[in-house]
Design an enzyme around this catalytic site. Sequence first.
Site, PDB file in Angstrom:
ATOM      1  N   TYR A   1      -1.674  -0.614  10.797  1.00  0.00           N
ATOM      2  CA  TYR A   1      -1.751  -1.004   9.380  1.00  0.00           C
ATOM      3  C   TYR A   1      -0.462  -0.649   8.645  1.00  0.00           C
ATOM      4  CZ  TYR A   1      -3.291  -1.058   4.495  1.00  0.00           C
ATOM      5  OH  TYR A   1      -3.402  -1.296   3.143  1.00  0.00           O
TER       6      TYR A   1
ATOM      7  N   SER B   1       0.853  -1.184   0.000  1.00  0.00           N
ATOM      8  CA  SER B   1       0.000   0.000   0.000  1.00  0.00           C
ATOM      9  C   SER B   1       0.889   1.234   0.000  1.00  0.00           C
ATOM     10  CB  SER B   1      -0.886  -0.002   1.251  1.00  0.00           C
ATOM     11  OG  SER B   1      -1.526   1.244   1.426  1.00  0.00           O
TER      12      SER B   1
END
Length: 304
Positions: free
Chosen positions: A166, A153
């Site tokens: 995350y 990501s």
Amino acid sequence: MSYSQSRFRPGVLAEQVVLITGASAGIGDALARQLAQRFPGIRLVLTARRQERLEAIAEACEKAGADVLTIPADLTDATQVVALTEKALAHFGRVDVLVNNAGYGQMGSLELIPQSAVERQFAVNVFAPVALSRALIPAMREQGGGHILNLSSIAGVVAFPLGGAYSASKFALEALSDSLRMELEPFNIAVTVIEPGPVATEFADVAKAQIADLPDPLGTPYQPAFETFATLEDQLEKQMWTSDRVATVVIKALTAKNPRPRYTAATGGDVLVFLMTKLLPTRWVDRFWQRFYGIDKMMNGNKP
């Protein structure tokens, strides 16, 4: 020479066996369907926890001409990871491409996230890709090569408030990918990272569900930030890519004879990463994200 005995040929997807995790929705679903449509005869191993959803996707892929094996599995269970790889190798005789796509985002201020939730974030986003890679590297080496592709990501390069757990998991996945890329090059095994930005998938709904399981932020110093976070999806809507669009970037990497180490799948993603990590002073970047996520409201004394 039988298919299972043939040598790995980089970029020739029609001849390959591709294992996709998290294949029941989002990018994994879109990738499976695109591969089946664009490369008739391709062999797909699809895994996720939702068996009914997997079977529906497999049926669509088979109609497009793919040979599909579905294996429901919880990748946080080491025994199921081993069983998954054994079933795939027993069925097709090889796995040429591993797409570590399964993952989710544990959002929230780190102070309020239970230790068990942080551990699960790493179990899904880091430990599962590590286990699958370790299980399949010997087979890839023996067959003359392979390709491990990890879905990271933009948050794996740029961290932001309320996303510490995350981002930490994706930063870890990026580092592991870099190490693996160097270690496995002598065996003709490529390692690639895909870095999506906002994507219109179940990700946001899952993130909201994870936040809902946290202690209620009302009455805590973090309330203004959580209130701002709840409105961000609408603000990011115009920047969101579809799962299909991200899947085309994945296929670009998989069809390249010499794939790049990283592919960004976000509008202006390369510029954003350069600005945030190389050009702008850290203090400026911090202030930007603090305003974006409502941390500035906490700093200005607007506490609940």
